[in-house]
Design a protein around this motif. Structure first.
Motif, PDB file in Angstrom:
ATOM      1  N   TYR A 150       0.857  -1.185   0.000  1.00  0.00           N
ATOM      2  CA  TYR A 150       0.000   0.000   0.000  1.00  0.00           C
ATOM      3  C   TYR A 150       0.892   1.234   0.000  1.00  0.00           C
ATOM      4  O   TYR A 150       1.703   1.428   0.904  1.00  0.00           O
ATOM      5  N   LEU A 151       0.753   2.061  -1.025  1.00  0.00           N
ATOM      6  CA  LEU A 151       1.559   3.268  -1.181  1.00  0.00           C
ATOM      7  C   LEU A 151       0.710   4.484  -0.853  1.00  0.00           C
ATOM      8  O   LEU A 151      -0.201   4.839  -1.593  1.00  0.00           O
ATOM      9  N   GLY A 152       0.994   5.105   0.293  1.00  0.00           N
ATOM     10  CA  GLY A 152       0.276   6.292   0.716  1.00  0.00           C
ATOM     11  C   GLY A 152       1.247   7.422   0.993  1.00  0.00           C
ATOM     12  O   GLY A 152       2.230   7.606   0.263  1.00  0.00           O
ATOM     13  N   HIS A 153       1.022   8.179   2.049  1.00  0.00           N
ATOM     14  CA  HIS A 153       1.899   9.296   2.403  1.00  0.00           C
ATOM     15  C   HIS A 153       3.329   8.791   2.618  1.00  0.00           C
ATOM     16  O   HIS A 153       3.553   7.775   3.272  1.00  0.00           O
ATOM     17  N   GLY A 154       4.283   9.506   2.043  1.00  0.00           N
ATOM     18  CA  GLY A 154       5.682   9.148   2.183  1.00  0.00           C
ATOM     19  C   GLY A 154       6.192   8.197   1.124  1.00  0.00           C
ATOM     20  O   GLY A 154       7.372   7.834   1.147  1.00  0.00           O
ATOM     21  N   SER A 155       5.339   7.774   0.206  1.00  0.00           N
ATOM     22  CA  SER A 155       5.750   6.870  -0.870  1.00  0.00           C
ATOM     23  C   SER A 155       5.608   7.584  -2.219  1.00  0.00           C
ATOM     24  O   SER A 155       5.196   8.735  -2.291  1.00  0.00           O
ATOM     25  N   ALA A 156       5.947   6.863  -3.267  1.00  0.00           N
ATOM     26  CA  ALA A 156       5.838   7.412  -4.622  1.00  0.00           C
ATOM     27  C   ALA A 156       5.609   6.268  -5.593  1.00  0.00           C
ATOM     28  O   ALA A 156       5.883   5.108  -5.279  1.00  0.00           O
ATOM     29  N   VAL A 157       5.108   6.603  -6.768  1.00  0.00           N
ATOM     30  CA  VAL A 157       4.831   5.601  -7.789  1.00  0.00           C
ATOM     31  C   VAL A 157       5.248   6.152  -9.146  1.00  0.00           C
ATOM     32  O   VAL A 157       5.130   7.360  -9.400  1.00  0.00           O
ATOM     33  N   VAL A 158       5.754   5.288 -10.001  1.00  0.00           N
ATOM     34  CA  VAL A 158       6.060   5.669 -11.380  1.00  0.00           C
ATOM     35  C   VAL A 158       4.788   5.541 -12.206  1.00  0.00           C
ATOM     36  O   VAL A 158       4.157   4.483 -12.220  1.00  0.00           O
ATOM     37  N   VAL A 159       4.409   6.607 -12.881  1.00  0.00           N
ATOM     38  CA  VAL A 159       3.228   6.573 -13.736  1.00  0.00           C
ATOM     39  C   VAL A 159       3.670   6.676 -15.195  1.00  0.00           C
ATOM     40  O   VAL A 159       4.648   7.350 -15.511  1.00  0.00           O
ATOM     41  N   PRO A 160       2.975   5.995 -16.103  1.00  0.00           N
ATOM     42  CA  PRO A 160       3.311   6.104 -17.517  1.00  0.00           C
ATOM     43  C   PRO A 160       3.050   7.515 -18.033  1.00  0.00           C
ATOM     44  O   PRO A 160       2.316   8.294 -17.428  1.00  0.00           O
ATOM     45  N   GLY A 161       3.635   7.832 -19.166  1.00  0.00           N
ATOM     46  CA  GLY A 161       3.302   9.069 -19.842  1.00  0.00           C
ATOM     47  C   GLY A 161       1.902   9.002 -20.430  1.00  0.00           C
ATOM     48  O   GLY A 161       1.249   7.959 -20.395  1.00  0.00           O
ATOM     49  N   PRO A 162       1.420  10.095 -20.994  1.00  0.00           N
ATOM     50  CA  PRO A 162       0.061  10.108 -21.543  1.00  0.00           C
ATOM     51  C   PRO A 162      -0.152   9.138 -22.700  1.00  0.00           C
ATOM     52  O   PRO A 162      -1.247   8.625 -22.882  1.00  0.00           O
ATOM     53  N   ILE A 163       0.909   8.879 -23.492  1.00  0.00           N
ATOM     54  CA  ILE A 163       0.744   8.012 -24.669  1.00  0.00           C
ATOM     55  C   ILE A 163       1.860   6.969 -24.683  1.00  0.00           C
ATOM     56  O   ILE A 163       2.809   7.065 -25.469  1.00  0.00           O
ATOM     57  N   PRO A 164       1.811   5.960 -23.825  1.00  0.00           N
ATOM     58  CA  PRO A 164       2.814   4.894 -23.895  1.00  0.00           C
ATOM     59  C   PRO A 164       2.576   4.014 -25.113  1.00  0.00           C
ATOM     60  O   PRO A 164       1.453   3.934 -25.633  1.00  0.00           O
ATOM     61  N   LEU A 165       3.634   3.368 -25.562  1.00  0.00           N
ATOM     62  CA  LEU A 165       3.526   2.436 -26.679  1.00  0.00           C
ATOM     63  C   LEU A 165       3.589   1.003 -26.165  1.00  0.00           C
ATOM     64  O   LEU A 165       3.950   0.751 -25.014  1.00  0.00           O
ATOM     65  N   SER A 166       3.271   0.057 -27.017  1.00  0.00           N
ATOM     66  CA  SER A 166       3.102  -1.327 -26.582  1.00  0.00           C
ATOM     67  C   SER A 166       4.381  -1.958 -26.057  1.00  0.00           C
ATOM     68  O   SER A 166       4.323  -2.915 -25.297  1.00  0.00           O
ATOM     69  N   ALA A 167       5.548  -1.449 -26.456  1.00  0.00           N
ATOM     70  CA  ALA A 167       6.805  -2.018 -25.992  1.00  0.00           C
ATOM     71  C   ALA A 167       7.340  -1.319 -24.744  1.00  0.00           C
ATOM     72  O   ALA A 167       8.393  -1.711 -24.222  1.00  0.00           O
ATOM     73  N   ASP A 168       6.659  -0.297 -24.243  1.00  0.00           N
ATOM     74  CA  ASP A 168       7.147   0.458 -23.098  1.00  0.00           C
ATOM     75  C   ASP A 168       6.993  -0.328 -21.809  1.00  0.00           C
ATOM     76  O   ASP A 168       6.068  -1.130 -21.654  1.00  0.00           O
ATOM     77  N   ARG A 169       7.891  -0.040 -20.889  1.00  0.00           N
ATOM     78  CA  ARG A 169       7.866  -0.733 -19.591  1.00  0.00           C
ATOM     79  C   ARG A 169       6.615  -0.384 -18.802  1.00  0.00           C
ATOM     80  O   ARG A 169       5.972  -1.255 -18.228  1.00  0.00           O
ATOM     81  N   TYR A 170       6.276   0.894 -18.735  1.00  0.00           N
ATOM     82  CA  TYR A 170       5.128   1.359 -17.943  1.00  0.00           C
ATOM     83  C   TYR A 170       3.955   1.621 -18.875  1.00  0.00           C
ATOM     84  O   TYR A 170       4.077   2.343 -19.858  1.00  0.00           O
ATOM     85  N   GLN A 171       2.799   1.038 -18.540  1.00  0.00           N
ATOM     86  CA  GLN A 171       1.631   1.166 -19.396  1.00  0.00           C
ATOM     87  C   GLN A 171       0.385   1.354 -18.538  1.00  0.00           C
ATOM     88  O   GLN A 171       0.330   0.922 -17.382  1.00  0.00           O
ATOM     89  N   TRP A 172      -0.596   1.980 -19.136  1.00  0.00           N
ATOM     90  CA  TRP A 172      -1.888   2.131 -18.479  1.00  0.00           C
ATOM     91  C   TRP A 172      -2.780   0.939 -18.806  1.00  0.00           C
ATOM     92  O   TRP A 172      -2.955   0.598 -19.975  1.00  0.00           O
ATOM     93  N   LEU A 173      -3.338   0.314 -17.781  1.00  0.00           N
ATOM     94  CA  LEU A 173      -4.434  -0.627 -17.999  1.00  0.00           C
ATOM     95  C   LEU A 173      -5.746   0.153 -18.095  1.00  0.00           C
ATOM     96  O   LEU A 173      -6.609  -0.142 -18.909  1.00  0.00           O
ATOM     97  N   ARG A 174      -5.867   1.147 -17.231  1.00  0.00           N
ATOM     98  CA  ARG A 174      -6.984   2.101 -17.308  1.00  0.00           C
ATOM     99  C   ARG A 174      -6.395   3.478 -17.043  1.00  0.00           C
ATOM    100  O   ARG A 174      -5.947   3.771 -15.936  1.00  0.00           O
ATOM    101  N   ALA A 175      -6.356   4.298 -18.054  1.00  0.00           N
ATOM    102  CA  ALA A 175      -5.742   5.619 -17.939  1.00  0.00           C
ATOM    103  C   ALA A 175      -6.722   6.625 -17.343  1.00  0.00           C
ATOM    104  O   ALA A 175      -7.935   6.502 -17.523  1.00  0.00           O
ATOM    105  N   PRO A 176      -6.212   7.640 -16.638  1.00  0.00           N
ATOM    106  CA  PRO A 176      -7.097   8.698 -16.128  1.00  0.00           C
ATOM    107  C   PRO A 176      -7.699   9.491 -17.285  1.00  0.00           C
ATOM    108  O   PRO A 176      -6.984   9.912 -18.190  1.00  0.00           O
ATOM    109  N   THR A 177      -8.988   9.671 -17.244  1.00  0.00           N
ATOM    110  CA  THR A 177      -9.664  10.485 -18.257  1.00  0.00           C
ATOM    111  C   THR A 177     -10.226  11.780 -17.673  1.00  0.00           C
ATOM    112  O   THR A 177     -10.559  12.690 -18.397  1.00  0.00           O
ATOM    113  N   ARG A 178     -10.312  11.832 -16.349  1.00  0.00           N
ATOM    114  CA  ARG A 178     -10.807  13.020 -15.650  1.00  0.00           C
ATOM    115  C   ARG A 178     -10.458  12.853 -14.178  1.00  0.00           C
ATOM    116  O   ARG A 178      -9.896  11.840 -13.781  1.00  0.00           O
TER     117      ARG A 178
END
Length: 230
Positions: A150-178
């Motif tokens: 569980y990552l809360g206060h004091g932690s951090a997470v790597v998030v993908p860029g807005p347009i990752p490609l299929s070979a990228d390490r970090y990908q969205w399964l469900r990207a933020p839309t709003r």
């Protein structure tokens, strides 16, 4: 949720994670190709909308610089603090993909979700300060919960860029839309899916151990059962 060699963007103090190589022909993100139907088990690539990008970048120390980084390279992953706008529950990739499929098929509420293909982890976003609620409902499901972080206060997470490609390490399964709406059912749904998915995978593993070959289960049936089936 993951570790990598952190560097800093040349025009800001924001930490970035060079988890993949840019397109050498264009020098940035490659233009997306035509859409096709995904094969079974394939991760379907998703992209952030402008509204989703504005919401997610607000978790950075300097949101404007974060958005500028993504404008320069839409594939660039960034390290964002958890506990400000969101918390993240991180699980093993096999378990996480089963959870994602179960949540999706059941129509239960859940937020943005990411996958780190190298670390083989999946992260599910919850509202900030959801730790106690999530732990409460997880404890109601089982006295021995599956492994998770569980990552809360004091932690951090790597998030993908807005347009990752299929070979990228970090990908969205469900990207933020709003900006995700506050929903008290999200930690409940996630806790339920975590336990149910872990139990299903454990049963499958036990079956595979008992019947290591495709026809071992059929061979173990009584003779009259196999005869009637034929």
């Amino acid at each position: 949720m993951t570790h990598c060699a952190w560097t800093r963007h040349p025009r800001s103090s924001l930490v970035i994670c060079p988890g993949q190589e840019p397109d050498r022909k264009s020098g940035s993100a490659a233009a997306p190709g035509p859409q096709r139907k995904p094969t079974e088990g394939e991760i379907v690539m998703q992209r952030m909308t402008r509204r989703g990008m504005e919401w997610l970048s607000a978790a950075a120390d300097d949101p404007a610089q974060c958005r500028q980084i993504w404008a320069d390279d839409p594939r660039m992953p960034c390290l964002l603090a958890t506990g400000r706008l969101f918390d993240v529950v991180s699980v093993d990739q096999r378990l996480g993909l089963e959870m994602f499929d179960r949540l999706l098929r059941s129509g239960l509420p859940f937020g943005p979700s990411v996958v780190d293909r190298k670390a083989q982890r999946v992260g599910f976003f919850l509202g900030s300060n959801s730790r106690d609620t999530f732990a409460h409902f997880l404890g109601r499901e089982t006295p021995s919960p599956p492994p998770y972080r569980y990552l809360g206060h004091g932690s951090a997470v790597v998030v993908p860029g807005p347009i990752p490609l299929s070979a990228d390490r970090y990908q969205w399964l469900r990207a933020p839309t709003r900006r995700p709406e506050a929903n008290p059912l999200r930690p409940v749904a996630l806790a339920t899916a975590l336990v149910a998915s872990a139990e299903l995978l454990a049963r499958i593993d036990r079956f595979d151990e008992q019947y290591p070959t495709p026809y071992a289960a059929v061979a173990a049936l009584p003779e009259e059962t196999t005869t009637d089936a034929g």
